[in-house]
Design a protein around this motif. Sequence first.
Motif, mmCIF file in Angstrom:
data_model
loop_
_atom_site.group_PDB
_atom_site.id
_atom_site.type_symbol
_atom_site.label_atom_id
_atom_site.label_comp_id
_atom_site.label_asym_id
_atom_site.label_seq_id
_atom_site.Cartn_x
_atom_site.Cartn_y
_atom_site.Cartn_z
ATOM 1 N N VAL A 55 0.847 -1.186 0.000
ATOM 2 C CA VAL A 55 0.000 0.000 0.000
ATOM 3 C C VAL A 55 0.886 1.240 0.000
ATOM 4 O O VAL A 55 1.859 1.322 0.739
ATOM 5 C CB VAL A 55 -0.930 0.021 1.237
ATOM 6 N N GLY A 56 0.558 2.196 -0.861
ATOM 7 C CA GLY A 56 1.305 3.445 -0.901
ATOM 8 C C GLY A 56 0.378 4.632 -0.749
ATOM 9 O O GLY A 56 -0.782 4.583 -1.158
ATOM 10 N N THR A 57 0.889 5.692 -0.134
ATOM 11 C CA THR A 57 0.107 6.907 0.066
ATOM 12 C C THR A 57 0.374 7.897 -1.059
ATOM 13 O O THR A 57 1.521 8.112 -1.455
ATOM 14 C CB THR A 57 0.467 7.560 1.416
ATOM 15 N N LEU A 58 -0.684 8.479 -1.583
ATOM 16 C CA LEU A 58 -0.584 9.512 -2.606
ATOM 17 C C LEU A 58 -0.586 10.867 -1.878
ATOM 18 O O LEU A 58 -1.619 11.465 -1.651
ATOM 19 C CB LEU A 58 -1.755 9.410 -3.582
ATOM 20 N N TYR A 59 0.595 11.313 -1.511
ATOM 21 C CA TYR A 59 0.710 12.501 -0.682
ATOM 22 C C TYR A 59 0.312 13.768 -1.426
ATOM 23 O O TYR A 59 0.508 13.900 -2.640
ATOM 24 C CB TYR A 59 2.145 12.661 -0.178
ATOM 25 N N ARG A 60 -0.248 14.713 -0.676
ATOM 26 C CA ARG A 60 -0.504 16.048 -1.220
ATOM 27 C C ARG A 60 0.819 16.684 -1.660
ATOM 28 O O ARG A 60 1.829 16.571 -0.974
ATOM 29 C CB ARG A 60 -1.161 16.948 -0.179
ATOM 30 N N HIS A 61 0.766 17.349 -2.815
ATOM 31 C CA HIS A 61 1.882 18.156 -3.272
ATOM 32 C C HIS A 61 1.489 19.624 -3.140
ATOM 33 O O HIS A 61 0.296 19.966 -3.184
ATOM 34 C CB HIS A 61 2.232 17.829 -4.725
ATOM 35 N N PHE A 62 2.481 20.478 -3.018
ATOM 36 C CA PHE A 62 2.232 21.908 -2.870
ATOM 37 C C PHE A 62 3.103 22.655 -3.882
ATOM 38 O O PHE A 62 4.328 22.506 -3.879
ATOM 39 C CB PHE A 62 2.549 22.379 -1.443
ATOM 40 N N TYR A 63 2.442 23.431 -4.737
ATOM 41 C CA TYR A 63 3.136 24.200 -5.765
ATOM 42 C C TYR A 63 2.820 25.690 -5.603
ATOM 43 O O TYR A 63 1.647 26.067 -5.441
ATOM 44 C CB TYR A 63 2.686 23.781 -7.168
ATOM 45 N N ALA A 64 3.850 26.515 -5.653
ATOM 46 C CA ALA A 64 3.673 27.964 -5.671
ATOM 47 C C ALA A 64 4.460 28.514 -6.850
ATOM 48 O O ALA A 64 5.654 28.212 -7.004
ATOM 49 C CB ALA A 64 4.162 28.599 -4.367
ATOM 50 N N VAL A 65 3.790 29.290 -7.697
ATOM 51 C CA VAL A 65 4.412 29.795 -8.916
ATOM 52 C C VAL A 65 4.193 31.295 -8.998
ATOM 53 O O VAL A 65 3.174 31.823 -8.532
ATOM 54 C CB VAL A 65 3.837 29.084 -10.165
ATOM 55 N N GLY A 66 5.152 32.014 -9.570
ATOM 56 C CA GLY A 66 4.996 33.454 -9.724
ATOM 57 C C GLY A 66 5.970 34.010 -10.744
ATOM 58 O O GLY A 66 7.003 33.401 -11.042
ATOM 59 N N GLY A 67 5.626 35.155 -11.291
ATOM 60 C CA GLY A 67 6.496 35.795 -12.261
ATOM 61 C C GLY A 67 6.066 37.225 -12.514
ATOM 62 O O GLY A 67 4.932 37.614 -12.202
ATOM 63 N N VAL A 68 6.975 38.017 -13.056
ATOM 64 C CA VAL A 68 6.679 39.395 -13.447
ATOM 65 C C VAL A 68 7.146 39.610 -14.878
ATOM 66 O O VAL A 68 8.127 39.005 -15.327
ATOM 67 C CB VAL A 68 7.352 40.420 -12.508
ATOM 68 N N GLU B 25 11.619 48.226 -26.918
ATOM 69 C CA GLU B 25 10.520 48.208 -27.873
ATOM 70 C C GLU B 25 10.154 46.765 -28.225
ATOM 71 O O GLU B 25 10.960 46.006 -28.754
ATOM 72 C CB GLU B 25 10.899 48.964 -29.143
ATOM 73 N N LYS B 26 8.934 46.356 -27.879
ATOM 74 C CA LYS B 26 8.408 45.020 -28.170
ATOM 75 C C LYS B 26 9.240 43.892 -27.548
ATOM 76 O O LYS B 26 9.324 42.791 -28.103
ATOM 77 C CB LYS B 26 8.296 44.809 -29.683
ATOM 78 N N SER B 27 9.856 44.137 -26.410
ATOM 79 C CA SER B 27 10.583 43.078 -25.716
ATOM 80 C C SER B 27 10.178 43.055 -24.249
ATOM 81 O O SER B 27 9.900 44.097 -23.655
ATOM 82 C CB SER B 27 12.091 43.246 -25.857
ATOM 83 N N ILE B 28 10.130 41.862 -23.685
ATOM 84 C CA ILE B 28 9.694 41.651 -22.307
ATOM 85 C C ILE B 28 10.703 40.732 -21.609
ATOM 86 O O ILE B 28 11.112 39.711 -22.165
ATOM 87 C CB ILE B 28 8.303 40.986 -22.246
ATOM 88 N N LEU B 29 11.094 41.120 -20.391
ATOM 89 C CA LEU B 29 11.935 40.275 -19.557
ATOM 90 C C LEU B 29 11.051 39.703 -18.448
ATOM 91 O O LEU B 29 10.381 40.451 -17.735
ATOM 92 C CB LEU B 29 13.081 41.088 -18.950
ATOM 93 N N GLU B 30 11.045 38.380 -18.309
ATOM 94 C CA GLU B 30 10.140 37.728 -17.366
ATOM 95 C C GLU B 30 10.901 36.836 -16.382
ATOM 96 O O GLU B 30 11.158 35.663 -16.663
ATOM 97 C CB GLU B 30 9.104 36.883 -18.116
ATOM 98 N N PRO B 31 11.273 37.343 -15.210
ATOM 99 C CA PRO B 31 11.783 36.463 -14.152
ATOM 100 C C PRO B 31 10.619 35.648 -13.577
ATOM 101 O O PRO B 31 9.509 36.150 -13.443
ATOM 102 C CB PRO B 31 12.333 37.441 -13.104
ATOM 103 N N HIS B 32 10.883 34.399 -13.212
ATOM 104 C CA HIS B 32 9.811 33.544 -12.695
ATOM 105 C C HIS B 32 10.387 32.517 -11.732
ATOM 106 O O HIS B 32 11.569 32.149 -11.804
ATOM 107 C CB HIS B 32 9.064 32.847 -13.832
ATOM 108 N N VAL B 33 9.537 32.044 -10.806
ATOM 109 C CA VAL B 33 9.948 31.033 -9.832
ATOM 110 C C VAL B 33 8.840 30.006 -9.667
ATOM 111 O O VAL B 33 7.658 30.290 -9.890
ATOM 112 C CB VAL B 33 10.282 31.645 -8.456
ATOM 113 N N LEU B 34 9.245 28.812 -9.263
ATOM 114 C CA LEU B 34 8.311 27.750 -8.944
ATOM 115 C C LEU B 34 8.857 26.985 -7.743
ATOM 116 O O LEU B 34 10.002 26.528 -7.760
ATOM 117 C CB LEU B 34 8.142 26.793 -10.133
ATOM 118 N N PHE B 35 8.041 26.877 -6.684
ATOM 119 C CA PHE B 35 8.396 26.101 -5.506
ATOM 120 C C PHE B 35 7.565 24.824 -5.497
ATOM 121 O O PHE B 35 6.351 24.870 -5.716
ATOM 122 C CB PHE B 35 8.123 26.892 -4.219
ATOM 123 N N LYS B 36 8.215 23.688 -5.200
ATOM 124 C CA LYS B 36 7.533 22.400 -5.161
ATOM 125 C C LYS B 36 7.950 21.647 -3.909
ATOM 126 O O LYS B 36 9.143 21.572 -3.595
ATOM 127 C CB LYS B 36 7.901 21.547 -6.390
#
Length: 303
Positions: free
Chosen positions: A189-202, A208-219
């Motif tokens: 028997v195995g447990t299907l544990y809850r996972h926790f994800y937090a994601v964000g970016g700016v 002109e017509k260019s975007i810089l996007e820093p981003h993070v993801l916690f797992k």
Amino acid sequence: MNKGKIIFILFSVIGIGSWLRAQQLPLYSQYYFNPLLYNTACAGSSERFEIGLLYRNQWTGLDGAPKTSVLTIHGPLNMGSNLSSMMIADKVGAYTRFSVDLGFTYRLEVVKNIYWALGLSGQFANINVDGSLLTFNDNAEQVIPRIKESNSFFDFTASTFIHGEFFYAGFSIPQLLNGSVKFGSESQVGTLYRHFYAVGGVRIPSGEKSILEPHVLFKTTQGAPLQLDAGVRLELNERYWIGFVYRTRAALSISLGILMMDKVMLGYSYDYATTDLKNVYPSSHEIMLKYLFPKKKINYSSF
């Protein structure tokens, strides 16, 4: 027994043992390309329907290494209602998992052009373990099935997502029920544990017509250390982009992408392992394709 066969067995066991203490769900390098992969509450946030495909080949050349295929569909209805669906086929050695998610998200306009969403999705999943593919040093081992075993279960994912023109952030909890699966006997028997994800970016206009996007993801999940994906993506002319991601205790990733005909997005990422595995099978590959339908005019409810 050659090294590839040994590692094949190792990953097969990891695929099964992960029910006990480890990350149990697939990882992706281009999550910013399709955030639905980690947060279903982002469904419809682009105010159009989108269909996405992903294929990931982890540790290329390694017998039994993870291979993941994903199909995603999501988009808005009206008055803040959004639908999503995701199908995932994941294989790690003798372990395979196929799941189908159906989700509903409701979005409100908090203030002008800033939106907050709550999402809930239900999942049906089937897990297979083919013990006949494994070689056992201990014939008395009883934890892993010796034949092909299968088990199905239902679960849920809860998520929230907030976004504006120049930022986004979200939090999600897959495998919300913290349930279990059983193979063969009560001891397997195995447990299907809850996972926790937090994601964000700016999204920072950088010319002109260019975007810089820093981003993070916690797992994180029970029994596994917190993992951080930190990266940056540069978008040029609203059509091309290049990105870099560092994943703690795992890999460095570079990605390239292009928007074609204003409705087809193609992305590719190459991961280079930063663990001891780099001396044997250093690379992973991921390709994503997304089709963008025309935008809809959405009437949102507000506070």
